[in-house]
Every structure is written in C-alpha cells, then in structure tokens.
Design a protein around this motif. Sequence first.
Motif, short mmCIF file in Angstrom:
data_model
loop_
_atom_site.label_atom_id
_atom_site.label_comp_id
_atom_site.label_asym_id
_atom_site.label_seq_id
_atom_site.Cartn_x
_atom_site.Cartn_y
_atom_site.Cartn_z
N ARG A 177 0.85 -1.19 0.00
CA ARG A 177 0.00 0.00 0.00
C ARG A 177 0.89 1.24 0.00
NH1 ARG A 177 -1.38 3.12 4.20
NH2 ARG A 177 -0.48 1.57 5.63
N VAL A 178 0.60 2.20 -0.90
CA VAL A 178 1.35 3.46 -0.95
C VAL A 178 0.86 4.34 0.19
CG1 VAL A 178 1.92 5.49 -2.30
CG2 VAL A 178 1.66 3.28 -3.45
N ALA A 179 1.73 4.52 1.20
CA ALA A 179 1.35 5.27 2.40
C ALA A 179 1.64 6.76 2.28
CB ALA A 179 2.08 4.70 3.62
N GLY A 180 2.37 7.16 1.24
CA GLY A 180 2.70 8.58 1.07
C GLY A 180 3.69 8.77 -0.05
N THR A 181 3.95 10.02 -0.36
CA THR A 181 4.92 10.35 -1.41
C THR A 181 6.00 11.27 -0.85
OG1 THR A 181 3.58 12.24 -2.15
CG2 THR A 181 3.21 10.12 -3.25
N VAL A 182 7.17 11.23 -1.46
CA VAL A 182 8.31 12.05 -1.06
C VAL A 182 8.79 12.83 -2.28
CG1 VAL A 182 8.97 10.42 0.74
CG2 VAL A 182 9.95 10.19 -1.55
N GLY A 183 9.68 13.77 -2.06
CA GLY A 183 10.24 14.55 -3.16
C GLY A 183 11.75 14.56 -3.11
N GLY A 184 12.38 14.56 -4.29
CA GLY A 184 13.83 14.62 -4.36
C GLY A 184 14.54 13.29 -4.37
N PHE A 185 13.81 12.18 -4.54
CA PHE A 185 14.44 10.86 -4.52
C PHE A 185 14.16 10.09 -5.81
CE2 PHE A 185 13.96 12.13 -0.15
CZ PHE A 185 15.17 11.77 0.42
N ARG A 186 14.04 10.83 -6.89
CA ARG A 186 13.80 10.21 -8.19
C ARG A 186 15.04 9.44 -8.64
NH1 ARG A 186 11.16 13.62 -13.19
NH2 ARG A 186 10.40 11.83 -14.41
N ALA A 187 14.86 8.28 -9.20
CA ALA A 187 15.97 7.44 -9.64
C ALA A 187 16.32 7.74 -11.09
CB ALA A 187 15.62 5.97 -9.48
N ILE A 188 17.56 7.42 -11.49
CA ILE A 188 17.98 7.58 -12.88
C ILE A 188 17.15 6.67 -13.78
CG2 ILE A 188 19.87 7.20 -14.51
CD1 ILE A 188 21.81 8.14 -12.45
N GLY A 189 16.95 5.44 -13.36
CA GLY A 189 16.13 4.49 -14.09
C GLY A 189 15.20 3.79 -13.12
N GLY A 190 14.02 3.41 -13.57
CA GLY A 190 13.07 2.76 -12.67
C GLY A 190 12.55 3.74 -11.64
N ALA A 191 12.45 3.28 -10.39
CA ALA A 191 11.95 4.13 -9.31
C ALA A 191 12.47 3.61 -7.97
CB ALA A 191 10.42 4.15 -9.30
N ASN A 192 12.65 4.53 -7.03
CA ASN A 192 13.03 4.17 -5.67
C ASN A 192 11.77 4.01 -4.83
OD1 ASN A 192 15.85 4.24 -6.06
ND2 ASN A 192 15.91 6.45 -5.74
N VAL A 193 11.74 2.97 -4.01
CA VAL A 193 10.60 2.71 -3.14
C VAL A 193 11.14 2.48 -1.72
CG1 VAL A 193 8.65 1.18 -2.63
CG2 VAL A 193 9.28 1.68 -5.02
N PHE A 194 10.71 3.32 -0.77
CA PHE A 194 11.13 3.17 0.62
C PHE A 194 10.20 2.19 1.33
CE2 PHE A 194 12.82 7.38 -0.45
CZ PHE A 194 14.10 7.28 0.06
N VAL A 195 10.81 1.26 2.08
CA VAL A 195 10.03 0.29 2.87
C VAL A 195 10.73 0.11 4.21
CG1 VAL A 195 9.21 -0.94 0.82
CG2 VAL A 195 11.33 -1.67 1.93
N SER A 196 10.01 -0.45 5.17
CA SER A 196 10.62 -0.81 6.44
C SER A 196 11.33 -2.16 6.29
CB SER A 196 9.56 -0.90 7.53
OG SER A 196 8.69 -1.99 7.26
N GLU A 197 12.18 -2.47 7.26
CA GLU A 197 12.87 -3.76 7.23
C GLU A 197 11.88 -4.92 7.24
OE1 GLU A 197 15.43 -3.36 10.64
OE2 GLU A 197 17.17 -2.95 9.35
N ALA A 198 10.80 -4.80 8.03
CA ALA A 198 9.82 -5.88 8.11
C ALA A 198 9.11 -6.08 6.78
CB ALA A 198 8.81 -5.57 9.22
N THR A 199 8.71 -4.98 6.13
CA THR A 199 8.05 -5.09 4.83
C THR A 199 9.01 -5.63 3.78
OG1 THR A 199 6.58 -3.23 5.35
CG2 THR A 199 6.85 -3.79 3.03
N TYR A 200 10.28 -5.23 3.86
CA TYR A 200 11.28 -5.73 2.92
C TYR A 200 11.42 -7.25 3.04
CZ TYR A 200 15.91 -6.40 0.79
OH TYR A 200 16.97 -6.82 0.02
N ARG A 201 11.48 -7.76 4.27
CA ARG A 201 11.61 -9.22 4.45
C ARG A 201 10.36 -9.94 3.97
NH1 ARG A 201 13.86 -7.46 9.35
NH2 ARG A 201 11.93 -7.96 10.47
N GLU A 202 9.20 -9.32 4.16
CA GLU A 202 7.96 -9.93 3.70
C GLU A 202 7.91 -10.01 2.19
OE1 GLU A 202 3.12 -9.11 3.84
OE2 GLU A 202 4.48 -7.95 5.12
#
Length: 386
Positions: A177-202
């Motif tokens: 689920r997209v919980a929010g948006t940020v600014g200034g973290f655009r990737a050169i290719g694809g996209a950056n997605v921030f997650v918690s360690e628990a969500t990452y392991r899941e």
Amino acid sequence: MGARPPAGAGRVSLARQTLVYEWRRYLAAVLAVAFSGLLVLVQVALLLGMFRTVTTVVESAGADLWMVEPTVSSFDLARELAPRVENRVRAHPAVIRTERLNLGFADWRGPDGSRVAVTLIALDVGPGSLGFPRSLPSALREALQQPGAVLVDRADVAKLGVASRSEGVEIDGRRVRVAGTVGGFRAIGGANVFVSEATYREIRGAAASRDAPHYVLAALAPGVDPAIVAADLQSVGAEMFRAMTPDALATMSQTYWLLESGTGAGFLFSTVLGLLVGVAITSQTLRAAVLASLREYATLRALGVPLRALRAVVLEQAAWIGAVGFVVTAIATALVIGAAMVAEVAVALTWWAVLATAIFSMLVSVISGLVALAPLLRTEPAELLR
C-alpha cells in the motif's frame, strides 16, 4: 591657485560610451555570451542533478559513517556485507549506534497491470533512525511502520500507475500500500521505493537474509572526528568492509556514474559539445561586432592613437560584454532551473560551476575581441578609410 584635479579626473571611458551609444550593434554579442553561458550552466546542472539522484539517500541520512562492501563502486550497486560486520563496528568505543540498510531490485505491478523495475530501500523506521531521510517528516517514518506500507517519489507516481488510486499494488507478487509520497528521490532508471525492514523481508521472502545487510550505518559520539574513526575501523576490517563518510561515498558513486558508466560518458560528451558550440557562437558574434567598428578604429589610428590604446578599448569592451552577458546568463539560468524544479527535473548547481562559467564567459569575450583586432593590426588606416 586652485587645487590641481587628480589624474584622470573628467575622463570618459571610450569603451563604455561606445557600448551605450551603439548598444544595438553589440546586443547580439551580449546575447551570444548569455546563450553560451546558459547552455553551459544548464548542461552542468542537469549533469550534476542526474548523478546526485544516485546518492540522495546517502546525503540525506543521519549516519556519520557507512560500512560498504570492499568491491562496491556506487551506492546503488550494493553487495552484501559479512554478518559479523555490524558487531565489529559496534565494538568501537566512539560508535553509539548502528543500523542496517538493504537495497533490493524488485518488480512493481501497478493497479492497471503496468510493470516497472524498482529499487527497494529498506530502512530502520524506529525513532532516531539513521537511514531515514532527515528532510522527510516523522509522520512518513511512522507510516512506514505499518505492514505493507511503502513510500514513492512524487515524480514517479504516474510511472508507477498510482496517480489516481494506490490500491491493487504488488511488489514481487506481494500486496503493498502506498502510504505517502516524497520529493527529491527520483531514480535515474526505474523508481526508488522506501520500505521498512519488516516489509522488505515480507516482500523478498527467503531472499532477504537478516544476517547479511548491504550497508551498516553508524552514529558516533558528539565531537568525534568521523575520518579518524573510519581509519580505525578500516584498520581492523579492511578485508570485510570499507568505512566511509557520507561525502566520500557520495563522491565515489557520482564519480563512477560520471566517468565509468556509459550514461555519464554520453552526457559528458554532450556537455563538452554544447560548450564548443557556445564558444563558436560567442567568438563569431563578438568578432562581427568589433569588425563593424573597424573604420572608427582606423580613424583613431590615423589621428595618432597608438595601437596599445585601441587594444585597451577593445579589451574593455569585450570585458563589459562578458560581464553583462553573464548577468543575463544568471537571470536566465535562475528561471530555467526554477522551471525544472517545478517540473521535478533533477538539477543541481554548485558555486564552482557558476564561478567557472563566469570566468569562461569573460575569457571567451576577451579572446574573441583580441582575435577581431587582427584585421586592424594588419591593415593600414588609409586603406580602411577609402
């Protein structure tokens, strides 16, 4: 007797008066200098902005030191560290806290079924997190604590297919689920997605090993020099990791993308090409402006004005043209950079880039003025006055 006036009192600069009176003749030269400087500054801003996106996470984090796998050449090309690295770093007396940070490539599936390659950035989202960007509000950090919550950059919302709705999003087949948006973290290719360690392991499942982080972040005691601690850690763990300050890691990553990647080489080539085009346009336009005044200079020569005085006039004119042209460049650049930022295009300018462009504009103007004097120096005044 009255006081004698100081030397030079009442003199009028011939160069300035000519520029003011014949401003239409020299306007094209001023605009050429301005265009050349604008071309260079915008190219440099795009170049720096594009490669700075690679290290925005590093530069915005609160860590004093980063432990990096020895063969890593850029932040986005992470490799796993040995499991015991964190314990070795934590054992240093100057280290007061450590955290882990993981990167992982994944497949994003939007609500409309579109697929995008994304980079998962797994952070410790607890209070006082070292990896969570300091520029973001704590409310977003708390939002990431919810299971399956992710943050994406505003510039990537349309690309990820979540512009109208955020439900139905999957990463590697796992519902998020997209919980929010940020600014200034655009990737050169694809996209950056921030997650918690628990969500990452899941999301990653068996592929996410809790014992093998990609980076270990360290916070140091107040007043401690990070460079000294980095050298101490390096002396005891050189075979397992490199201890780097955020600036060092950012510089290494940007240098890699600039000099060793095909993207950087191509962009650098286009920047140099733009510079050469600007030089050619400026020199030819300024040369035409000076040549247009050739008869006036010939008249001054016929009246006995020495060549060195004429050379000084032309150089002063060229210097004024370069200065005024750069002022126009600065104004135009501010407008272009502002428009780029509104459009969320990655741009960045540094003081040394602005200073170098100012010096470059002045040098091109002065050298072009000197080159334009060649016909006057080679020709007799009588021939020009016929």
